[in-house]
Design a protein around this motif. Structure first.
Motif, short mmCIF file in Angstrom:
data_model
loop_
_atom_site.label_atom_id
_atom_site.label_comp_id
_atom_site.label_asym_id
_atom_site.label_seq_id
_atom_site.Cartn_x
_atom_site.Cartn_y
_atom_site.Cartn_z
N ILE A 68 0.84 -1.21 0.00
CA ILE A 68 0.00 0.00 0.00
C ILE A 68 0.87 1.25 0.00
O ILE A 68 0.64 2.18 -0.77
CB ILE A 68 -0.94 -0.01 1.24
N GLU A 69 1.90 1.25 0.84
CA GLU A 69 2.78 2.42 0.89
C GLU A 69 3.48 2.65 -0.43
O GLU A 69 3.62 3.78 -0.88
CB GLU A 69 3.81 2.24 2.01
N LYS A 70 3.89 1.56 -1.05
CA LYS A 70 4.60 1.66 -2.33
C LYS A 70 3.68 2.27 -3.39
O LYS A 70 4.05 3.20 -4.12
CB LYS A 70 5.06 0.25 -2.78
N GLY A 115 -7.67 -2.21 -11.77
CA GLY A 115 -6.48 -1.42 -11.42
C GLY A 115 -5.71 -2.00 -10.24
O GLY A 115 -6.13 -2.98 -9.62
N GLU A 116 -4.59 -1.34 -9.93
CA GLU A 116 -3.66 -1.86 -8.91
C GLU A 116 -4.27 -1.90 -7.51
O GLU A 116 -4.02 -2.83 -6.75
CB GLU A 116 -2.39 -1.00 -8.90
N ILE A 117 -5.04 -0.88 -7.18
CA ILE A 117 -5.60 -0.84 -5.83
C ILE A 117 -6.65 -1.94 -5.64
O ILE A 117 -6.67 -2.66 -4.64
CB ILE A 117 -6.21 0.54 -5.53
N GLN A 118 -7.47 -2.09 -6.68
CA GLN A 118 -8.49 -3.15 -6.63
C GLN A 118 -7.83 -4.51 -6.46
O GLN A 118 -8.34 -5.38 -5.76
CB GLN A 118 -9.34 -3.08 -7.92
N ALA A 119 -6.68 -4.67 -7.10
CA ALA A 119 -5.96 -5.95 -7.02
C ALA A 119 -5.54 -6.25 -5.58
O ALA A 119 -5.59 -7.40 -5.14
CB ALA A 119 -4.75 -5.93 -7.95
N VAL A 120 -5.14 -5.21 -4.85
CA VAL A 120 -4.72 -5.42 -3.47
C VAL A 120 -5.91 -5.82 -2.60
O VAL A 120 -5.80 -6.64 -1.70
CB VAL A 120 -4.04 -4.15 -2.91
N LEU A 132 -6.05 4.82 0.85
CA LEU A 132 -5.23 4.89 -0.37
C LEU A 132 -6.09 5.27 -1.57
O LEU A 132 -5.76 6.14 -2.37
CB LEU A 132 -4.55 3.53 -0.60
N LYS A 133 -7.23 4.60 -1.66
CA LYS A 133 -8.11 4.82 -2.81
C LYS A 133 -8.59 6.27 -2.87
O LYS A 133 -8.45 6.94 -3.90
CB LYS A 133 -9.33 3.88 -2.69
N THR A 134 -9.12 6.77 -1.75
CA THR A 134 -9.63 8.16 -1.78
C THR A 134 -8.47 9.13 -1.95
O THR A 134 -8.62 10.17 -2.59
CB THR A 134 -10.42 8.50 -0.52
N GLY A 135 -7.30 8.78 -1.39
CA GLY A 135 -6.14 9.65 -1.54
C GLY A 135 -5.75 9.83 -2.99
O GLY A 135 -5.54 10.95 -3.46
N VAL A 136 -5.67 8.69 -3.71
CA VAL A 136 -5.27 8.77 -5.12
C VAL A 136 -6.35 9.51 -5.93
O VAL A 136 -6.05 10.32 -6.81
CB VAL A 136 -5.01 7.35 -5.70
N GLU A 137 -7.61 9.23 -5.58
CA GLU A 137 -8.71 9.93 -6.27
C GLU A 137 -8.55 11.44 -6.15
O GLU A 137 -8.66 12.18 -7.13
CB GLU A 137 -10.05 9.52 -5.66
N MET A 138 -8.28 11.89 -4.92
CA MET A 138 -8.15 13.32 -4.70
C MET A 138 -6.96 13.88 -5.45
O MET A 138 -7.04 14.95 -6.06
CB MET A 138 -8.01 13.60 -3.20
#
Ligand code: PHE
Length: 361
Positions: free
Chosen positions: A25-27, A57-62, A84-90
């Motif tokens: 997640i951090e990566k 996508g990558e997040i969904q895969a995790v 992570l998801k909302t962070g990337v969205e923003m």
């Protein structure tokens, strides 16, 4: 052995640890931030959005590894993943906004100020209101003041005080909209603006010169020349020594101002219970100048208003001294005059609010 939800779904031989997922997640978080910040076009951002946030996508895969995580860590990891998801969205949305802003700014430098602007649609008043205002202005210039009265009237003002007896055909249920009330037949929608004559005379002493524009109601079948709701403009002048000559001169002056200096008028005997003698005023046809045409039905004249000398019986109702005072009154049908003025052949067009019609005036 049957499978349950709690059983690991991915790689049962090599289960992922919570620690490993956390570092993944951090990566992803660091990587995504780096790429989004260096993206230079909306298309690029769109691609990144897909890569990280898409269904494949990558997040969904995790997310798919979550069920493999021991229950005690699963909740916290789920929260981290959602963060992570909302962070990337923003991140993506902010970057997109910034790109669009700077795109607009540089486009602003290139605005062609010589281009014509968008046309502004200006509103204007309804043809009936225009003609009402025009007639009002003419009579105000002749010394008349504007008066108004209620649309809902009593039978007393609409009929009785105007010398319209109980058995007069104008009181017929067919013509009048009566209002349900404790005393049947006592409340109604005014059938003409003449009741305001009574209201004005009750309130003021002569000399009186008023006009009364207003809406009137009759139980009529609606067609090209009839409406159940229409408009009249009433006139009343009361003073010492007012004669029929004053009536004629005033209304002829009105016609000249309204229809042009070359227009002429004629008066025909008529009957109204509240005027005596009564007359109708015709204007020489403005379309054929009297030669005869379809609009004046080959008569050369157009009916424009009803008028007469105030019946002394009406003065009795308002307690005016009928030996001292005389007066004249008139009533103009607004729809008819407006139709003549603008060449409109169907009254219903005035009430339909079709902008294609209204914009022509
Ligand atoms: N009130 C009459 C009508 O509605 C018009 C009228 C008004 C006639 C004033 C004479 C005097 O037809």
């Amino acid at each position: 052995m049957s499978k349950t939800n709690k059983e690991p779904k991915n790689n049962p031989e090599n289960p992922v640890s919570a620690k490993k997922l956390l570092s993944t997640i951090e990566k992803i978080s660091a990587e995504a931030a780096k790429q989004v910040n260096s993206a230079s076009s909306p298309a690029e951002l769109e691609e990144l959005k897909n890569r990280y946030l898409g269904r494949k996508g990558e997040i969904q895969a995790v997310f798919k590894f979550l069920p493999d995580i021991p229950l005690e860590d699963r909740k916290q990891l789920g929260q981290e993943l959602n963060k992570l998801k909302t962070g990337v969205e923003m991140l993506v949305n902010d970057a997109l906004k910034k790109l669009n802003q700077s795109a607009r700014k540089s486009a602003g430098d290139k605005i062609d100020i010589t281009l014509p602007g968008y046309p502004v649609n200006r509103a204007h008043s309804h043809p009936l209101s225009q003609v009402s205002a025009e007639i009002t202005k003419i009579f105000v210039s002749l010394g008349f003041q504007i008066a108004t009265g209620p649309d809902i009237e009593t039978a007393y003002y609409n009929f009785e005080a105007l010398n319209i007896p109980e058995d007069h055909p104008a009181r017929d249920l067919q013509d009048t909209f009566y209002i349900k009330s404790q005393k049947p037949g006592s409340m109604l929608l005014r059938t003409h603006t003449s009741p305001v004559q009574i209201r004005v005379m009750e309130k003021f002493q002569p000399p009186i010169r008023v006009i009364v524009p207003g809406r009137v109601y009759r139980n009529e079948a609606i067609d090209a020349t009839h409406s159940a709701v229409f408009h009249q403009l009433e006139g009343l002048a009361v003073d010492e020594n007012i004669t029929f000559a004053d009536l004629k001169a005033t209304l002829a002056a009105f016609a000249k101002k309204m229809f042009g200096n070359e227009s002429s008028v004629r008066f025909r005997p008529s009957y109204f219970p509240f005027t005596e003698p009564s007359a109708e005023m015709d204007v020489r046809c403005i379309f054929c100048t009297g030669k005869g045409c379809g609009i004046c039905k080959n008569s050369g004249w157009l009916e424009t208003l009803g008028c007469g000398m105030v019946n002394p019986k009406v003065f009795d109702y308002v307690k005016y001294d009928k030996e001292k005072y005389t007066g004249f009154a008139f009533g103009i049908g607004l729809e008819r005059i407006t139709m003549l003025k603008f060449g409109v052949d169907d009254m219903r067009l005035f009430y339909e609010n079709d902008l294609r019609f209204l914009r022509q005036f």
